[in-house]
Design a protein around this motif. Structure first.
Motif, short mmCIF file in Angstrom:
data_model
loop_
_atom_site.label_atom_id
_atom_site.label_comp_id
_atom_site.label_asym_id
_atom_site.label_seq_id
_atom_site.Cartn_x
_atom_site.Cartn_y
_atom_site.Cartn_z
N ALA A 18 14.17 -5.41 11.65
CA ALA A 18 14.52 -4.03 11.97
C ALA A 18 13.65 -3.10 11.14
O ALA A 18 13.49 -3.30 9.93
N ARG A 19 13.10 -2.10 11.79
CA ARG A 19 12.24 -1.13 11.11
C ARG A 19 12.67 0.29 11.50
O ARG A 19 13.04 0.54 12.65
N PRO A 20 12.57 1.24 10.57
CA PRO A 20 12.97 2.61 10.88
C PRO A 20 12.02 3.28 11.86
O PRO A 20 10.80 3.10 11.78
N ALA A 72 6.32 2.41 13.78
CA ALA A 72 7.44 2.37 12.83
C ALA A 72 7.13 3.30 11.67
O ALA A 72 6.00 3.80 11.53
N ILE A 73 8.14 3.54 10.85
CA ILE A 73 7.98 4.39 9.67
C ILE A 73 8.09 3.53 8.42
O ILE A 73 9.02 2.73 8.28
N ASN A 74 7.14 3.67 7.54
CA ASN A 74 7.12 2.91 6.29
C ASN A 74 7.71 3.77 5.19
O ASN A 74 7.17 4.82 4.86
N THR A 75 8.81 3.31 4.61
CA THR A 75 9.46 4.05 3.52
C THR A 75 9.37 3.30 2.20
O THR A 75 9.99 3.69 1.21
N SER A 76 8.58 2.23 2.15
CA SER A 76 8.47 1.43 0.93
C SER A 76 7.34 1.87 0.03
O SER A 76 7.30 1.53 -1.15
N VAL A 77 6.37 2.63 0.57
CA VAL A 77 5.24 3.10 -0.22
C VAL A 77 5.55 4.51 -0.71
O VAL A 77 5.53 5.47 0.05
N ALA A 133 7.78 9.48 3.40
CA ALA A 133 7.73 8.54 4.52
C ALA A 133 6.34 8.56 5.15
O ALA A 133 5.66 9.59 5.17
N ARG A 134 5.93 7.39 5.68
CA ARG A 134 4.62 7.27 6.29
C ARG A 134 4.72 6.57 7.65
O ARG A 134 5.50 5.62 7.81
N ILE A 135 3.94 7.02 8.59
CA ILE A 135 3.89 6.38 9.90
C ILE A 135 2.96 5.18 9.81
O ILE A 135 1.82 5.30 9.36
N ASP A 136 3.45 4.02 10.24
CA ASP A 136 2.66 2.79 10.10
C ASP A 136 1.42 2.84 10.98
O ASP A 136 0.32 2.49 10.55
N GLY A 137 1.56 3.20 12.23
CA GLY A 137 0.42 3.28 13.13
C GLY A 137 0.26 2.07 14.04
O GLY A 137 -0.35 2.17 15.12
N ALA A 138 0.81 0.92 13.66
CA ALA A 138 0.72 -0.28 14.49
C ALA A 138 1.73 -0.18 15.64
O ALA A 138 2.80 0.42 15.50
N LEU A 139 1.40 -0.80 16.77
CA LEU A 139 2.26 -0.74 17.95
C LEU A 139 3.50 -1.60 17.76
O LEU A 139 3.42 -2.78 17.42
#
Length: 370
Positions: A216-218, A172-177, A128-134
């Protein structure tokens, strides 16, 4: 009533004021070195501190505040470690110790809205990765869109009775990469997602642009790493005192803490600790320092009891005289007068003699009663 009581009780007001002032100054200094105003600090009781997290963990489990990653080596595999807002990069040795803790069955909670935390997540085996955008949500929020309430909650022991999690300028958390060598699908669980009306305001212009999508985003995820588990929270503010007052946030914290008997609060690469608390943590973690300080304390007691300093409070010995063999530790009338003259040079001779006679009379009455 003894007629000499008014003479014997003589308050030195300047000294009393000085004593009170010293007490206040000492209390202020101790408070300053025992507390902290640093954001996310465990001893910061302000809105942006995490002292309430420390209190909850201490009440519900065997809690330890960690100031060095080496503590992971001896950490129980059935415990949980919580990292809030890591501000410094974990070196190779520290990363290895954290990774080993998770690999052998430990649970790690990482809370951060900063995408610079992704390197640490990658190096301990998290996909999992943290997106960083608000993240903003104009429909589901607390006070304003920058404090979105994530309302889609999955069933999990950590989310029991949690109806929503409130973020404070979170992401948000990015789980697609997912790295190719680890497979094509993310193996984990979304514990909490934002509402369908949330979007990532990448240019921070506080409005929904054409290239920004509502969906919706995790914001809280869980995935297995080795025999352990890593939970990622996309906003460190969830654990602060102010946001911890929100029902869903507090319940999430309580669920995480009560699910484990042992809790490590890892601030080894986060906000600095107050000097006094840091010294206490170092003392607790170093048997050698404990042994040295114990010897020093014992030596000080021995010197105080048997050495010259222990006798300085005796008036006769302050002046280097020997006490009377007949009445050990007592002064003669002349010695009393001389002592009182030294201590109270402002007293007149008549008062000195009156106080001296009163002391001698009391001493004789005490001897008769014995």
């Amino acid at each position: 009533m003894d007629p000499f009581n008014t003479d014997l009780v003589d308050i030195d007001y300047p000294r009393a004021v000085l004593l009170v002032l010293l007490i206040v100054i000492n209390f202020t200094v101790i408070s300053a070195i025992a507390t902290s105003g640093t954001a996310y600090g465990p001893y910061n009781s302000g809105w942006d501190g995490t002292s309430e997290l420390r209190t909850i963990a201490d009440d519900e489990s065997d809690m330890t505040v960690v100031h060095e990653a080496g503590r992971y080596e001896t950490a129980s595999a059935d415990g949980v470690a919580i990292i809030v807002a890591p501000q410094e990069s974990y070196g190779p040795t520290d990363r290895a110790q954290v990774a080993q803790f998770v690999q052998r069955g430990g649970t790690l909670i990482v809370a951060s809205e900063d995408d610079r935390t992704n390197q640490f997540l990658s190096e301990i085996g998290v996909n999992a990765r943290i997106d960083g955008a608000l993240m903003r949500d104009e429909q589901n929020n607390y006070r304003n869109a920058s404090l979105p309430v994530a309302t889609e909650v999955s069933e999990h022991r950590y989310t029991e009775a949690v109806e929503g999690v409130t973020l404070n300028y979170g992401s948000a958390i990015n789980t697609s990469v997912v790295p190719a060598q680890r497979g094509t699908e993310w193996q984990g669980q979304h514990l909490v997602n934002s509402s369908q009306f949330a979007y990532l305001d990448r240019n921070r212009n506080e409005r929904l642009d054409d290239d920004e999508v509502l969906e919706a985003r995790p914001v809280v995820t869980e995935e297995s790493v080795g025999a352990g588990t890593v939970v990622v929270v996309s906003d460190a503010s969830v654990f602060t005192n102010a946001m911890g007052e929100r029902d869903g946030n507090r319940r999430l914290i309580e669920n995480i803490v009560t699910d484990h008997d042992r809790v490590l609060l890892d601030y080894s690469h986060g906000p600095s600790l107050p000097p006094l608390m840091y010294a206490l943590l170092v003392l607790r973690s170093s048997p050698f320092i404990q042994f040295f300080l114990s010897l020093t304390a014992i030596g000080g007691v021995v010197i105080w009891v048997w050495g010259p300093p222990s006798r300085r409070w005796l008036p006769a010995r302050i002046r280097g005289r020997k006490t009377s063999p007949k009445h050990p530790g007592r002064l003669s009338k002349e010695e009393l007068i001389e002592y009182l003259t030294t201590e109270h040079p402002e007293w007149e001779e008549k008062r000195l003699r009156r106080v001296t006679e009163a002391i001698i009379r009391r001493r004789e009455q005490s001897a008769d009663n014995d």
